[in-house]
Design an enzyme around this catalytic site. Structure first.
Site, PDB file in Angstrom:
ATOM      1  N   HIS A 152      -9.203   3.997  15.985  1.00  0.00           N
ATOM      2  CA  HIS A 152      -7.756   3.811  15.839  1.00  0.00           C
ATOM      3  C   HIS A 152      -6.954   5.074  16.166  1.00  0.00           C
ATOM      4  O   HIS A 152      -5.740   5.027  16.310  1.00  0.00           O
ATOM      5  CB  HIS A 152      -7.435   3.352  14.408  1.00  0.00           C
ATOM      6  CG  HIS A 152      -6.279   2.409  14.332  1.00  0.00           C
ATOM      7  ND1 HIS A 152      -5.252   2.413  15.239  1.00  0.00           N
ATOM      8  CD2 HIS A 152      -5.986   1.423  13.444  1.00  0.00           C
ATOM      9  CE1 HIS A 152      -4.375   1.483  14.920  1.00  0.00           C
ATOM     10  NE2 HIS A 152      -4.796   0.861  13.839  1.00  0.00           N
ATOM     11  N   ARG A 153      -7.618   6.206  16.297  1.00  0.00           N
ATOM     12  CA  ARG A 153      -6.929   7.430  16.695  1.00  0.00           C
ATOM     13  C   ARG A 153      -6.535   7.395  18.167  1.00  0.00           C
ATOM     14  O   ARG A 153      -5.639   8.125  18.597  1.00  0.00           O
ATOM     15  CB  ARG A 153      -7.819   8.651  16.437  1.00  0.00           C
ATOM     16  CG  ARG A 153      -8.151   8.901  14.981  1.00  0.00           C
ATOM     17  CD  ARG A 153      -9.193   9.989  14.815  1.00  0.00           C
ATOM     18  NE  ARG A 153     -10.455   9.643  15.451  1.00  0.00           N
ATOM     19  CZ  ARG A 153     -11.559  10.389  15.401  1.00  0.00           C
ATOM     20  NH1 ARG A 153     -11.529  11.544  14.733  1.00  0.00           N
ATOM     21  NH2 ARG A 153     -12.662  10.010  15.996  1.00  0.00           N
TER      22      ARG A 153
END
Length: 324
Positions: A292-293
């Site tokens: 998700h980064r």
């Protein structure tokens, strides 16, 4: 003169190697470049070559011993007479603390047990999976019909795995975010799509990498894949064969009982696609695990949308067929 034979460093993550065999006995002639021993690494059994001419001398590390990288496992001397004064065997070698697993106190609450030393491959997989704990991931799934791709691949003499790898690589190439990875310095932006494909070697999980999988002719990729599978079968796969993928694919479609599963995003990538078996309705579950980064939910949704269209419209495979 006495020259050390050391445990080679064969990958950036390798901490130890396991000596599995001596090809020579103490006192026997050794030629430079000759394989004097075999070691088991985190992926395969490899040769240890001599770096000088001479005679094998002790003390030698005992077979089935784990040795830290760069540590001496034996010696080469100039004369056969010199081997008589340097005999013996090294039985115990200190392993770095980082290579040991901490004692699990919970084991003392359960049934009787024994501790079995894992293979180097399984130990490496355990370390790699532990290294992913800090990766914030999310999952997203879709269901697609795979039969057209399967049929088309079979008609042109390709494996389903290779055809699916190509479809994924083309889709990644359309959205570079899936080819990026988060690092401490910032986003690493790859210039090509290298796809790692999960393979059950019988002794553990290996992910051989198909390089530049979105661009190179399928004929070349097919030959690479054939060679790679042969290396895995012989236990002779090298770090350059399985390191550095920018996207991963795990296909368990050969197990009809597996309706759905999710995979862990490996270190060094931002996404992995898990493909299950076709259901009774003919549709197959595709689950995308993402870092998700780097990747957001809408990015993942669009990726699956494009991949689904690619599995319906196989014009890209037809274009490749003309080059086979």
């Amino acid at each position: 003169m006495k020259t050390e034979i050391t445990m080679p460093v064969l990958s950036g993550t390798m901490q130890t190697g396991r000596l599995t065999r001596w090809n020579k006995a103490v006192g026997e002639t050794v030629k430079k470049g000759e394989a004097v021993a075999e070691v088991e690494t985190d992926k395969a059994i490899l040769d240890v070559e001599a770096f000088a001419d001479g005679y094998l001398a002790g003390p030698l590390v005992a077979v089935d011993t784990d040795i830290p990288v760069r540590q001496a496992i034996g010696y080469i001397v100039d004369t056969q007479e010199a081997t008589q004064a340097s005999n013996g065997t090294i039985h115990a070698v200190q392993i770095p603390a980082s290579a040991k697993a901490p004692e699990d106190a919970d084991l003392r609450l359960g049934p009787p047990y024994t501790i079995e030393r894992p293979s180097m491959l399984r130990a490496a997989v355990a370390r790699n999976m532990s290294a992913t704990l800090d990766t914030p991931t999310f999952l997203i799934s879709s269901r697609f019909v795979m039969a057209p791709l399967h049929t088309a691949a079979r008609q042109v003499g390709l494996s389903l795995t290779l055809a699916l790898t190509r479809a994924c690589a083309l889709t990644v190439a359309e959205d570079p975010w899936f080819n990026h990875v988060w690092t401490r310095q910032g986003l690493a932006k790859r210039s090509r799509v290298d796809v790692g494909v999960a393979v059950d070697s019988g002794g553990g999980l290996i992910t051989p990498v198909l390089r530049d999988a979105a661009v190179r002719p399928l004929k070349e990729l097919a030959e690479d894949w054939r060679i790679m599978l042969g290396k895995i079968k012989r236990g002779r796969i090298y770090p350059e064969d399985y390191q550095g993928a920018s996207f991963y694919l795990s296909n368990l479609g050969v197990f009809p009982e597996v309706e759905r599963f999710n995979a862990i995003v490996p270190v060094g990538a931002s996404a992995i696609l898990a493909v299950a078996a076709a259901g009774s309705d003919g549709r197959t579950d595709f689950t995308l695990s993402c870092d998700h980064r780097v990747i957001f939910g809408a990015d993942a949704a669009r990726f699956l949308q494009r991949l689904g269209k690619r599995l319906e419209d196989l014009c890209w495979l037809a274009a490749d067929e003309r080059r086979l």
